[in-house]
Enzyme design. Structure first.
Site, PDB file in Angstrom:
ATOM      1  N   HIS A 167       2.667  -1.911  -5.659  1.00  0.00           N
ATOM      2  CA  HIS A 167       1.071  -1.272  -5.175  1.00  0.00           C
ATOM      3  C   HIS A 167       0.364  -2.164  -4.642  1.00  0.00           C
ATOM      4  O   HIS A 167      -0.571  -3.153  -5.209  1.00  0.00           O
ATOM      5  CB  HIS A 167       0.484  -0.559  -6.259  1.00  0.00           C
ATOM      6  CG  HIS A 167      -0.600   0.418  -5.012  1.00  0.00           C
ATOM      7  ND1 HIS A 167      -1.596   1.206  -5.194  1.00  0.00           N
ATOM      8  CD2 HIS A 167       0.206   1.229  -4.015  1.00  0.00           C
ATOM      9  CE1 HIS A 167      -2.428   1.317  -4.112  1.00  0.00           C
ATOM     10  NE2 HIS A 167      -1.027   2.361  -3.980  1.00  0.00           N
ATOM     11  N   HIS A 172      -6.132  -2.248   3.311  1.00  0.00           N
ATOM     12  CA  HIS A 172      -6.137  -1.389   2.269  1.00  0.00           C
ATOM     13  C   HIS A 172      -7.718  -0.195   2.723  1.00  0.00           C
ATOM     14  O   HIS A 172      -7.072   0.626   3.527  1.00  0.00           O
ATOM     15  CB  HIS A 172      -6.488  -1.132   0.571  1.00  0.00           C
ATOM     16  CG  HIS A 172      -6.216   0.168   0.049  1.00  0.00           C
ATOM     17  ND1 HIS A 172      -7.107   1.267  -0.401  1.00  0.00           N
ATOM     18  CD2 HIS A 172      -4.954   1.287  -0.119  1.00  0.00           C
ATOM     19  CE1 HIS A 172      -7.322   2.332  -1.051  1.00  0.00           C
ATOM     20  NE2 HIS A 172      -6.000   2.100  -1.323  1.00  0.00           N
TER      21      HIS A 172
END
Length: 97
Positions: A24, A66
């Protein structure tokens, strides 16, 4: 069909049969998230794939980050959408731990 397992901070890959292990944000927490180094190192460490997010700069260049802002992950401040690619290239990634 196999399973998908997303790996987050601090976990090493340990794939069960038929499971795809995904780092991730390039295994955020182990390396500076969403960096090329994090992606390379995650794959070298045995992760099957990496996950990342893409946002557009003011000049419509896709960049891997992100958050909607650069505040948490760089030494700069502000929204990605309000910056040109040249602005982002002047920033340095920071460790978010």
């Amino acid at each position: 069909m196999g399973h998908l397992a997303s790996i987050h901070a601090g976990r090493a890959p340990s794939a069960a049969s038929g499971t795809t292990i995904v780092a991730h944000r390039g295994a955020a927490g182990l390396w500076v998230e969403n960096s090329l180094s994090a992606f390379d190192r995650a794959l070298a460490a045995g992760y099957d794939a990496v996950e990342f997010d893409v946002h557009f700069t003011r000049d419509r260049v896709p960049v891997v980050i992100h958050d909607l802002t650069v505040d948490r992950t760089t030494d700069g401040h502000g929204a990605v959408a309000d910056m040109d690619l040249a602005d982002l290239r002047r920033l340095r990634l920071t460790d978010t731990d």
